[in-house]
Enzyme design. Structure first.
Site, PDB file in Angstrom:
ATOM      1  CG  ASP A  45      59.297  -1.166  33.354  1.00  0.00           C
ATOM      2  OD1 ASP A  45      59.969  -1.461  34.277  1.00  0.00           O
ATOM      3  OD2 ASP A  45      59.899  -0.691  32.364  1.00  0.00           O
ATOM      4  CG  HIS A 278      63.574  -1.573  34.889  1.00  0.00           C
ATOM      5  ND1 HIS A 278      62.558  -1.273  34.295  1.00  0.00           N
ATOM      6  CD2 HIS A 278      64.697  -1.631  34.765  1.00  0.00           C
ATOM      7  CE1 HIS A 278      62.748  -1.130  32.827  1.00  0.00           C
ATOM      8  NE2 HIS A 278      64.576  -1.257  33.264  1.00  0.00           N
ATOM      9  CB  SER A 467      65.531   0.536  31.010  1.00  0.00           C
ATOM     10  OG  SER A 467      65.584  -0.750  30.614  1.00  0.00           O
TER      11      SER A 467
END
Length: 1298
Positions: A45, A278, A467
């Site tokens: 990620d 994120h 996600s």
């Protein structure tokens, strides 16, 4: 009041990070140790922050984040420069003296040094915050005070002039005195103007940190000098993270937690941070552990995390092939820990999935090394076929996850007034894949409020998307593996996947959004504990169906879409059992594999065998599909499922997913489709499938809302799937708010012969029902060529346009928008990378090809580098990765880009640049074939250029009447003729076009304003195929030459030049005097090339023979002025310069020059020749005066102001006055003198104005130093400090690493 407070309920914390819905709470309540302990989850990620809440320790007290890696290379620092300390001090690459702390242990005494810009590490939002804070603290206060002071000075001068009545000095120096008054006012105004310019153009490149790497005898350590003054004891001092687990914020202000890794024996320092928040949020969902608040835990709080950054900060967190390859290599074999689960909440859309370098590596990770891989399906819904890669890799072993929102989530996360039934998020990507696989394996909660990095200055945040659903599933897989490990039960990615599929809860939702259903980890673990065992657990079944899927090729399932569905169809299905790590599997296990399979299918329109005996070999069977009788305009899904006849309860061994689209083929009038009003409730989706008429080129979709009290929110998504093209190729997406009885019209691009899905979805959280009518009209103006190429040498290009469906209004337009020039590499090399991160297990080193391209920008422009061979492919690329980096002439990085060139354009100033491109692969021979790979530089034209369009060839040739709007009846074709553009056009003339270069644009035909003004971008970026727009390429085959005179009819003396410009011109005979003149010029040219003494002797010889030759005197002056001397010799040299310049000035009479340049029009026959002579004389005079004045200024600057004599000042004033009679001070020939003159006269505002212009033209070390010095003299320390601190970033020691 008290009673109302007492009636308040508790906050539903369980809905912040939902775990009940998927059975996590029940599983861990019954089996607390099945919490993921003993497992490792790799998070591919944007990077995980080990300082974020819940990411410090596991439930067993172990370190949570056990490894941090930045695979992208964005955090790399070149530390190949090795230095040793002298008296405890080393010199960093910034030039700063770095004090080595006494506490450091370095047995070798060698230090590797490098430099890194802080902003290159920061995510964009953090960069914006720190830039704002730095500006407020270090710039704004002083800048505002200086600006106010400068403005007061201007006002004071204006007031003084007004009070004095404009009077002047009537003495002998009145003109100079008047000039100085004028310059003083200009100086004050220049200061105000430049301060305003500095504010307007404020740009902070950020701090430049020295980096020091050394080995303490046990571990590599690195220090980042965040003090920016060499105080290493206060810097960030860390050991390699894997060994020390040390991390720290870069600065107290940024709270950006970094760690370090060291590669290549200290020559590369890898600073690991995060390119966005994120990854931390994803990791928290998967495995956060809050010992004091377990209700906030992630799914697998006992699991450990390996953070691998695949997002590249240089590309605004976009993943790169390099990062993905390094991540997979790290997972394949790691002597320090074994990764059990991968989560990747990244992905793109690929044009094909049956091949690609990254797919090959992913295949190895899962099918050779046995790692379970979970991936987000994507946020590209609600249309079908929108699942991206990685779930759409050619190997169907990756678990793709869709996003689900539960009623508890609606309450806790979204604070909704009403609880609605659980549903799939509207934007969650749907299956199937183009080649027939489900795409979405299961669904999971797609939102959470949980931890984010500390640099955000918040503890948690709501994020939603697939996600978030993916790490939820990865956490569930970790729980299952943890349980199996504790019970000593063998497993594989295949047995885990089959258990998840078999036990998932089927919801009353769209099958394409949920896959097999909502994941139920408690049931999955129970299933695995009860039914594990046997060779079959190590086996995957590779399913390959005949070439009737949407791609037209063999696929992982059956997907019938681009057809008329008017007859039955048979297809073959091939099934092959393949063991985990097949090449090294035990032969005895292969021999023992034998299964009797029973097969079933729920759909009456599908016929398949009922049984299949299978040993360890390939088997095939037929499947028949009969779409007749199915309602048109709909999509149908079923699957052929195979079970072990001896253990049906173990679940489905393999399935053949079947998706059949039965499109509407009968349209009203052949082009119109209508649908009566339908009621849409929250989350409701209606799909219409239409077989687009072969002639159609665009469609118009009209949505009409019903009577309603509130605005209604819908998502309109249309998609056509072309073979071996991504879903984005023919797609339209728009969120629409419809008021009562309002109509919304949308123009979409279509291609005939492909089925169109028109998907209309009510937003998942809408509380009010809505009613909508839908209509679609197809239109057709089809050109004879999909792409039109016009050669300038041909002059005219014909294109036939046909109206195939209905009467259309034709109004052709051709517009050029970009200039394309192809550059070849000036340098190329293939090199082995090696090292742990760039070597695939089995001693398979990765190679890289580095190509360098020179790029010249003639004027400020927006530029896009594009490598056509590798463009628009990433996961499906035959090569591992590609990345370009563009540098200015000082090697400062201006920007980067990768495969998706349309995302990365740079606004560049005039100058010379270098693009460096790298391509990676483990096969060097493939890279060698690309050593001559060309690069296309696309430059946006400052103004669009319209081509003339005609309806007849003769009109195009004779520049006759241009094409007008006309009506085309159905089936009628109309030829149009495009005329090549004039390369002398004002916009094109300055491009420096050369043969082979191209001008790119579009050709359109429709008159309808709706079509012309169709939106060019949507949520997913630029619309790739615009309605009624076709690529237009104009190829430059020749360049215009200057007009040549056709003859002379008299006038002028000696008319030997009166002929035309034939191919053979008469050779002019030279005289002996011409030879002597050429010899003189040759000697003059050599005066400055020889040493001082020899040059002076040659100068005397030339002047003896040619006493009036000013060029020789100028050459000698230039030689004197360029001499490198110091001390007393410098003063003597300046005196010689002044004397030499004085002779030249004295030899030129300025009066005739001034008279000549004061004349508006010279009508003399030989005016051009006279002008050439005058220009030459003027230039010599200006250069002589400028050098003379500069030398005199240098003499004055060597003294204190009190030592300046009025005579000396008068001399430089006179020189300045004389020069300004001819040119402005900004003229390049005299600019250097005026900078010195303004400094002597304390007119530093004017000096700064000139120096700033020089820096704008070309930022060099010398120009920067002069500008910084001028700022310091003005007291503008904020400006000089900003330049000084960012100097190492403007002039780096070398190119940045890839």
């Amino acid at each position: 009041m008290a009673s109302s407070v007492e009636s308040l309920g508790e906050f539903p914390c369980s809905g912040l990070l939902p775990r009940k819905e998927t059975g996590v709470v029940n599983l861990l309540t019954k089996n607390p140790t099945f919490d993921g302990r003993g497992t490792v989850i790799a998070i591919f990620d944007s990077g995980v922050d080990p300082g974020a809440p819940g990411l410090q320790v596991t439930t067993e007290g172990k370190v949570k984040v056990i490894e941090r890696i930045d695979g992208s290379g964005a955090g790399d620092v070149d530390t190949s420069t090795v230095v040793t300390a002298t008296d405890g001090v080393i010199t960093g690459l910034t030039g700063r003296k770095l004090k080595i702390p006494e506490s450091w242990v370095n047995p070798s005494g060698k230090y590797h040094v490098g430099v890194k810009g802080a902003y290159s590490l920061y995510p964009q939002r953090l960069r914006d915050r720190i830039t704002k804070e730095r500006k407020e603290k270090k710039w704004d206060v002083l800048h505002k005070a200086l600006l106010a002071e400068a403005q007061r000075k201007v006002q004071a001068l204006e007031t003084s002039k007004s009070n004095n009545g404009g009077g002047g000095n009537n003495g002998t120096n009145s003109s100079c005195h008047s000039m100085l008054e004028k310059l003083t006012k200009e100086d004050a105004e220049a200061r105000v103007a430049h301060l305003n310019t500095l504010e307007k153009k404020y740009k902070d490149l950020g701090p430049a940190y020295d980096c020091v790497v050394y080995h303490d005898g046990e571990v590599w350590r690195a220090c980042i000098d965040t003090s920016e003054r060499g105080a290493l004891e206060t810097g960030v001092h860390l050991g390699e993270y894997r060994l020390t687990h040390q991390w720290a914020p870069l600065t107290p202000a940024d709270q950006y937690n970094v760690s370090v890794n060291v590669h290549n024996e200290g020559n590369i320092l890898e600073i690991v941070g995060m390119c966005s928040s994120h990854g931390t949020h994803v990791a928290s969902i998967a495995a956060a552990n809050f010992p004091d608040n377990p209700e906030c835990n992630g799914i697998a709080p006992g699991a450990q995390i390996v953070s691998i950054t695949i997002g590249d900060n240089r590309l605004n967190s976009m993943e790169t092939g390099t990062a993905l390859a390094r991540a997979m290599v790290r997972v394949m074999e790691n002597v320090h820990h074994t990764v059990d689960v991968i989560n990747i909440s990244y992905g793109e859309h690929a044009h094909w999935s049956d091949s690609g370098r990254l797919g090959e590596l992913a295949h190895e990770v899962v099918n050779k090394y046995g790692v379970s891989w979970v991936a987000s399906a994507g946020n590209h819904g609600p249309a079908l076929g929108t699942v991206g890669v990685p779930p759409d890799f050619h190997s169907d072993s990756i678990i793709g996850v869709g996003a689900y929102v539960s009623p508890d989530m609606m309450t806790a996360e979204y604070a909704m007034v009403e609880r609605l039934p659980g549903c799939a998020y509207t934007w969650s990507s749907r299956g199937p894949t183009a080649d027939g696989a489900r795409g979405v394996t299961v669904c999971a909660p797609g939102g959470a409020i949980t931890s984010v990095p500390t640099f955000t200055l918040r503890t948690n945040q709501l994020m939603n998307g697939t996600s978030m659903a993916s790490p939820h599933t990865a956490g569930c897989v970790s729980l299952a593996i943890s349980a199996l490990k504790q019970r000593g039960i063998a497993y594989s990615p295949y047995s885990i996947r089959r258990a998840l599929q078999h036990t998932a809860l089927t919801l009353d939702l769209d099958i394409f959004a949920q896959g097999h259903g909502l994941i139920q980890v408690e049931r999955a673990v129970d299933h695995l504990l009860q039914h594990s065992g046997g060779v079959v657990d190590k086996v995957r079944f590779a399913v390959e169906c005949g070439g009737i899927c949407a791609t037209g090729e063999r696929g992982k399932g059956i997907h019938l879409r681009n057809w008329k569905a008017d007859k039955p169809i048979d297809t073959s299905v091939v099934v092959e059992p393949i063991m985990l790590n097949d090449t090294e599997a035990e032969p005895s296990e292969k021999l023992s594999f034998c299964m009797e399979l029973v097969m079933t299918c729920d759909a009456s329109w599908v016929k398949a065998p009922s049984c299949l005996q299978m040993s360890y070999t390939v088997r095939s069977f037929q499947v028949s599909i009969d779409p007749r009788g199915l309602e048109r305009g709909r999509v149908y899904f079923t699957s052929v499922r195979a079970y072990d006849a001896n253990s049906v309860e173990k679940g489905c061994m393999f399935e053949v997913p079947i998706t059949v689209v039965v499109p509407c083929i009968d349209l009203l009038h052949g082009y119109l489709y209508t649908c009566p009003a339908e009621v849409f409730r929250a989350g409701h989706i209606r799909r219409h499938f239409l077989y687009v008429p072969l002639e159609a080129t665009w469609g118009v979709v009209t949505l009409k809302g019903s009577q309603a009290d509130k605005s209604q929110r819908f998502t309109l998504h249309t998609v056509q799937l072309k073979p071996r093209s991504s879903v984005k190729t023919l797609e339209y997406y728009k969120v629409v708010n419809l008021d009562s009885q309002e109509s919304s019209v949308h123009v979409i691009s279509v291609r005939g012969g492909y089925t169109l899905e028109l998907c209309l979805a009510r937003w998942w959280s809408s509380l009010v029902d809505g009613e909508v009518e839908i209509s679609v009209q197809f239109h057709s103006l089809r050109p004879s060529q999909e792409e039109v190429t016009l050669l300038c040498s041909e002059g005219v290009q014909r294109v036939d346009v046909r109206s195939g469906l209905r009467t259309e209004e034709l109004s052709p337009q051709a517009v050029l928008k970009q200039h394309a020039q192809v550059v070849s590499p000036s340098e190329s090399r293939v090199e082995v990378l090696g090292g742990q991160r760039d070597t695939i297990p089995g001693y398979r080193p990765i190679y890289q090809l580095v190509l360098s391209y020179p790029v010249s920008v003639s004027k400020a422009a927006e530029v896009t580098p594009r490598c056509a061979l590798l463009n628009d492919v990433l996961y499906e690329s035959a090569f591992e990765s590609q990345l370009w980096m563009l540098y200015d002439h000082n090697k400062q990085l201006m920007g980067s880009g990768d495969a998706y060139s349309s995302k990365y354009s740079l606004k560049l100033e005039k100058g010379e640049y270098t693009v460096r491109l790298h391509v990676r692969h483990e096969r060097s021979d493939l890279l060698e074939k690309l050593t001559d790979l060309p690069l296309t530089i696309l430059t946006k034209l400052p103004q669009e250029v319209k081509l003339d369009v005609y309806t007849s060839f003769n009109a195009a040739v004779a520049n006759g009447k241009k094409a007008q709007a006309t009506t085309l009846s159905p089936g009628i074709s109309q030829p149009i003729y495009l005329a090549a553009p004039s390369l002398s056009d004002k916009t094109l003339k300055g491009l420096g076009l050369t043969p082979g270069q191209c001008l790119l644009g579009t050709l359109s035909f429709a008159k309808d304003e709706l079509v012309r003004k169709a939106v060019s971008s949507h949520k997913f970026g630029p619309i790739r195929t615009m309605p009624d727009q076709y690529p237009l390429r104009v190829v430059v085959t020749e360049v215009p030459c200057k007009k040549r005179s056709s003859g002379s009819s008299g006038g002028g003396g000696g008319g030997s030049n009166s002929g035309g410009c034939g191919s053979e011109e008469k050779k002019e005979t030279k005289s002996y005097s011409d030879y002597l003149e050429a010899l003189r010029d040759l000697q003059t040219a050599w005066i400055g090339k020889l040493d001082s003494e020899t040059g002076e002797q040659l100068h005397k010889e030339v002047m003896s023979a040619h006493p009036d030759h000013l060029a020789a005197q100028l050459a000698r002056l230039q030689a004197l002025d360029s001499a490198t001397v110091s001390g007393a010799a410098a003063a003597q040299n300046r005196a010689a310069v002044i004397a030499a310049a004085g002779k030249i000035v004295a030899a030129i009479d300025m009066a005739p020059l001034l008279a000549f340049y004061g004349t508006k029009n010279d009508t003399r026959p030989d005016a051009p020749k006279i002008k050439t002579q005058m220009d030459k004389q003027r230039n010599i005079l200006l250069e002589a005066m400028a050098r003379q004045g500069s030398a005199q200024c240098a003499d004055l600057l060597a003294l204190t102001p009190a030592e300046h004599t009025p005579e000396a000042l008068q001399q430089i004033d006179n020189i300045a006055s004389d020069i300004m009679k001819f040119v402005e001070p900004s003229d390049s020939k005299v600019c250097g003198f005026f900078v010195n003159y303004y400094r002597v006269r304390s007119l530093d505002g004017l000096a700064v104005r000139l120096l700033a212009r020089q820096c704008e033209e070309k930022w060099t070390r010398d120009n920067e130093a002069k500008l910084t010095e001028a700022y310091s003299r003005l007291g503008w320390v904020h400006a000089s400090s900003l330049i000084a601190t960012t100097h190492p970033l403007r002039f780096p020691p070398g190119y940045a690493p890839f």
